[in-house]
Scaffold this motif. Structure first.
Motif, PDB file in Angstrom:
ATOM      1  N   TYR A 210       1.287  -1.155   0.353  1.00  0.00           N
ATOM      2  CA  TYR A 210      -0.321   0.413   0.160  1.00  0.00           C
ATOM      3  C   TYR A 210       0.773   0.920  -0.003  1.00  0.00           C
ATOM      4  O   TYR A 210       0.806   2.108  -0.661  1.00  0.00           O
ATOM      5  N   VAL A 213       2.669   2.338  -3.414  1.00  0.00           N
ATOM      6  CA  VAL A 213       2.275   2.268  -4.607  1.00  0.00           C
ATOM      7  C   VAL A 213       1.458   4.351  -4.105  1.00  0.00           C
ATOM      8  O   VAL A 213       0.482   4.905  -4.902  1.00  0.00           O
ATOM      9  N   PRO A 217      -5.921   7.144  -3.626  1.00  0.00           N
ATOM     10  CA  PRO A 217      -5.874   8.346  -3.606  1.00  0.00           C
ATOM     11  C   PRO A 217      -6.983   9.861  -3.386  1.00  0.00           C
ATOM     12  O   PRO A 217      -7.789   8.896  -2.682  1.00  0.00           O
ATOM     13  N   GLU A 223     -11.212   5.146  -5.541  1.00  0.00           N
ATOM     14  CA  GLU A 223     -10.160   5.305  -4.676  1.00  0.00           C
ATOM     15  C   GLU A 223      -9.860   3.432  -5.174  1.00  0.00           C
ATOM     16  O   GLU A 223      -8.481   3.232  -5.357  1.00  0.00           O
ATOM     17  N   GLU A 226      -8.494   2.529  -8.814  1.00  0.00           N
ATOM     18  CA  GLU A 226      -7.404   3.061  -8.821  1.00  0.00           C
ATOM     19  C   GLU A 226      -6.390   2.764  -7.888  1.00  0.00           C
ATOM     20  O   GLU A 226      -4.720   2.124  -8.829  1.00  0.00           O
ATOM     21  N   LEU A 227      -6.912   2.340  -6.595  1.00  0.00           N
ATOM     22  CA  LEU A 227      -5.081   1.268  -5.564  1.00  0.00           C
ATOM     23  C   LEU A 227      -4.953   0.910  -6.198  1.00  0.00           C
ATOM     24  O   LEU A 227      -3.886   0.139  -6.268  1.00  0.00           O
ATOM     25  N   GLN A 229      -5.121  -0.572  -9.085  1.00  0.00           N
ATOM     26  CA  GLN A 229      -4.683  -0.805 -10.571  1.00  0.00           C
ATOM     27  C   GLN A 229      -3.285  -0.014 -10.431  1.00  0.00           C
ATOM     28  O   GLN A 229      -2.425  -0.808 -10.829  1.00  0.00           O
ATOM     29  N   ALA A 230      -2.744   0.632  -9.619  1.00  0.00           N
ATOM     30  CA  ALA A 230      -0.994   0.860  -8.855  1.00  0.00           C
ATOM     31  C   ALA A 230      -0.436  -0.238  -8.706  1.00  0.00           C
ATOM     32  O   ALA A 230       0.709  -0.458  -8.662  1.00  0.00           O
ATOM     33  N   LEU A 231      -1.842  -0.667  -7.985  1.00  0.00           N
ATOM     34  CA  LEU A 231      -0.885  -1.938  -6.894  1.00  0.00           C
ATOM     35  C   LEU A 231       0.063  -3.020  -8.284  1.00  0.00           C
ATOM     36  O   LEU A 231       1.125  -3.822  -7.998  1.00  0.00           O
ATOM     37  N   ARG A 232      -1.472  -3.595  -9.597  1.00  0.00           N
ATOM     38  CA  ARG A 232      -1.272  -4.366 -10.387  1.00  0.00           C
ATOM     39  C   ARG A 232      -0.163  -3.873 -11.246  1.00  0.00           C
ATOM     40  O   ARG A 232       1.475  -4.815 -11.401  1.00  0.00           O
ATOM     41  N   ALA A 233       0.407  -2.647 -11.690  1.00  0.00           N
ATOM     42  CA  ALA A 233       0.744  -2.055 -12.336  1.00  0.00           C
ATOM     43  C   ALA A 233       2.959  -1.733 -11.722  1.00  0.00           C
ATOM     44  O   ALA A 233       3.790  -1.879 -12.525  1.00  0.00           O
ATOM     45  N   ALA A 234       2.485  -2.141  -9.747  1.00  0.00           N
ATOM     46  CA  ALA A 234       3.736  -1.323  -9.615  1.00  0.00           C
ATOM     47  C   ALA A 234       4.484  -3.289  -9.030  1.00  0.00           C
ATOM     48  O   ALA A 234       5.065  -3.796  -9.175  1.00  0.00           O
TER      49      ALA A 234
END
Length: 283
Positions: A210, A213, A217, A223, A226-227, A229-234
């Motif tokens: 958590y 990333v 947001p 939210e 978006e969280l 998506q950010a985790l998967r992108a990382a």
């Protein structure tokens, strides 16, 4: 009921929460520490049942050795009612090794920002280490007894750093056409034993992931999506099991302008500008 049908069932009032359980391995080699973040705005009528359900889930996880110390935080966000007082009353009898805090919050309004402030507060507590798990739910929701154990087990099963669960709706008195439309939206996001949906009422994430990333947001809605998506992108794996299922309010309008409550209101009113039937639900 099967997890698929429970997650797609929008109508009626459910008096008990049940979750279809999969045979999954233990969540971790040993018990983990957890924090539960619950934002609340004018929720005096519902916050007690929410907190009691969370405490039951924690006590169960401790009994079976899945959880160790636990911290429960309720943000009383710009409340003018008895939300804070009733949350404190619900916290009077805590399981062993559980701490609970009501956090007055007069900060900026987007629910994503409120959630993030709660997680930040949890991370400052001496019990909550980077390897702890942060659980998210809503004040108008009731988690099942196997909520903590089920999400941790799903994380272990998938070697995941986050878990996104499903919800069942309570008290949506819409007509048959609206119910069918909602069921089609939910069913379109179900893929075998996984799904594409995101609900902050039923979500867990390892604190280290958590933090890496940037957390929730400061978004007015979505939210949780978006969280994730950010985790998967990382490069983090996100598990998306069908169970455990959280019971959540189908009130209209909802707290978020474009959240689940808004979708339900649009369906009930048969408005023309509805999401695509293939668009996953976030709420």
């Amino acid at each position: 009921m099967t997890p698929n049908r429970a997650s797609c069932r929008p109508a009626g009032t459910v008096t008990e929460i049940t979750s279809a359980r999969e045979e999954l391995p233990r969540a971790e080699a040993g018990p983990v520490r957890i924090a539960v973040a619950i934002p609340a705005h004018e929720e005096a009528e519902l916050i007690s049942s929410c907190v009691h359900a969370v405490l039951r889930a924690i006590a169960h996880a401790q009994r079976v050795g899945a959880a160790d110390r636990a911290l429960v935080l309720v943000a009383a966000h710009r409340c003018t009612d008895e939300t804070a007082a009733r949350a404190r009353e619900a916290m009077q009898r805590l399981p062993r090794q559980v701490a609970a805090i009501v956090v007055p919050d007069d900060g900026p309004g987007p629910v994503g920002a409120v959630r993030h402030r709660l997680v930040t507060r949890a991370a400052e507590h001496p019990w909550i280490t980077p390897e702890a798990w942060v659980f998210s739910t809503d004040a108008d929701s009731r988690v099942p007894t196997d909520w903590v154990t089920g999400l941790l087990a799903a994380a272990q099963h998938s070697r995941a750093d986050a878990v996104a669960g499903l919800v069942a709706l309570q008290g949506w008195h819409a007509d048959e056409a609206a119910r069918a439309a909602y069921e089609r939206i939910v069913a379109a996001g179900i893929h075998g034993s996984s799904h594409d949906h995101a609900y902050a009422a039923n979500l867990a994430v390892r604190l280290s992931a958590y933090t890496a990333v940037g957390g929730f947001p400061p978004a007015p809605h979505g939210e949780e999506r978006e969280l994730l998506q950010a985790l998967r992108a990382a490069g983090h794996t996100v598990a998306t099991p069908h169970a455990p299922i959280v019971l959540t309010s189908a009130r209209m309008p909802g707290r978020a302008d474009h959240g689940l409550g808004a979708l339900l209101a649009a369906l009930a009113e048969r408005e023309q500008h509805l999401p695509s039937l293939s668009e996953p639900v976030a709420g």
